[in-house]
Design an enzyme around this catalytic site. Structure first.
Site, PDB file in Angstrom:
ATOM      1  N   GLN A 112       0.823  -1.201   0.000  1.00 33.48           N
ATOM      2  CA  GLN A 112       0.000   0.000   0.000  1.00 33.48           C
ATOM      3  C   GLN A 112       0.862   1.258   0.000  1.00 33.48           C
ATOM      4  OE1 GLN A 112      -2.752  -0.320   3.289  1.00 33.48           O
ATOM      5  NE2 GLN A 112      -3.428  -2.342   2.660  1.00 33.48           N
ATOM      6  N   CYS A 113       1.848   1.278  -0.848  1.00 36.47           N
ATOM      7  CA  CYS A 113       2.831   2.360  -0.908  1.00 36.47           C
ATOM      8  C   CYS A 113       2.771   3.015  -2.282  1.00 36.47           C
ATOM      9  CB  CYS A 113       4.230   1.749  -0.655  1.00 36.47           C
ATOM     10  SG  CYS A 113       5.615   2.879  -0.838  1.00 36.47           S
ATOM     11  N   GLY A 114       3.174   4.253  -2.355  1.00 40.03           N
ATOM     12  CA  GLY A 114       3.245   4.930  -3.647  1.00 40.03           C
ATOM     13  C   GLY A 114       4.206   4.255  -4.609  1.00 40.03           C
ATOM     14  N   THR A 125       4.553   0.933  -4.744  1.00 35.91           N
ATOM     15  CA  THR A 125       4.083  -0.434  -4.969  1.00 35.91           C
ATOM     16  C   THR A 125       4.051  -0.823  -6.445  1.00 35.91           C
ATOM     17  OG1 THR A 125       2.850  -0.423  -2.896  1.00 35.91           O
ATOM     18  CG2 THR A 125       2.174  -2.053  -4.534  1.00 35.91           C
TER      19      THR A 125
END
Length: 170
Positions: A40-42, A44
């Site tokens: 759930q990361c930018g 990803t």
């Protein structure tokens, strides 16, 4: 715990998402890209680029190793089953993904202590040996030595040349 950065990554064992523990010595002779990941990361979407790199070079002895970590903004909250399903469904990940670990702090996995000592990063000169965020990448040569460290914003495709160079050397 002090880790001797003169050793190799082959001294460590790590559990896969399935729970099976794997000795990194099994990857002896391969060029490796070790990456701490999060769902759930930018960054990803880099899973897709990592998979492209892996598929392009795997037949020549290249392997990506993914290490989920929930230490940055709680961006990897899932269980092992959820992480595996996410990676496969959204990015077709076929390279090994390991069990969730800490990469910093007192509970950091010994592998990551070793990686950070071997390649401390931009703040290493100040005694700060930290992984700064998800998708930090460590490049390892065929002998198990850490030869490069790349920040999260470094796109996987930009690592093709250094990987290629290591694959060509014996």
């Amino acid at each position: 715990m002090i880790v001797d950065s003169r050793g190799t990554i082959y001294e460590f064992s790590v559990p896969l998402l399935s729970g099976k523990t794997v000795s990194l010595a099994e990857f002896r002779g391969r060029v490796l890209l070790i990456v701490n990941t999060a769902s759930q990361c930018g960054f990803t979407p880099q899973y897709a680029g990592l998979e492209v790199l892996y598929r392009a070079h795997k037949d020549r002895g290249f392997l990506v190793l993914g290490f989920p970590s929930n230490q940055f903004g709680a961006q990897e909250p899932g269980t092992a089953a959820e992480i595996g399903a996410f990676c496969e469904k959204n990015y077709g990940v076929s390279f090994p993904v390991f069990a969730k670990i800490d990469v910093n702090g007192p509970h950091a996995h010994p592998l990551y202590r070793f990686l950070k000592q071997a390649r401390p990063g931009i703040f290493g000169a100040f005694g700060v040996q930290r992984v700064q965020w998800n998708f930090t990448k460590f490049l390892v040569d065929r002998k198990g030595s850490v030869v490069g460290r790349f920040g999260p914003s470094r796109e996987p495709k930009s690592l093709a040349a250094p990987i290629e160079k290591l694959l060509e050397s014996r």
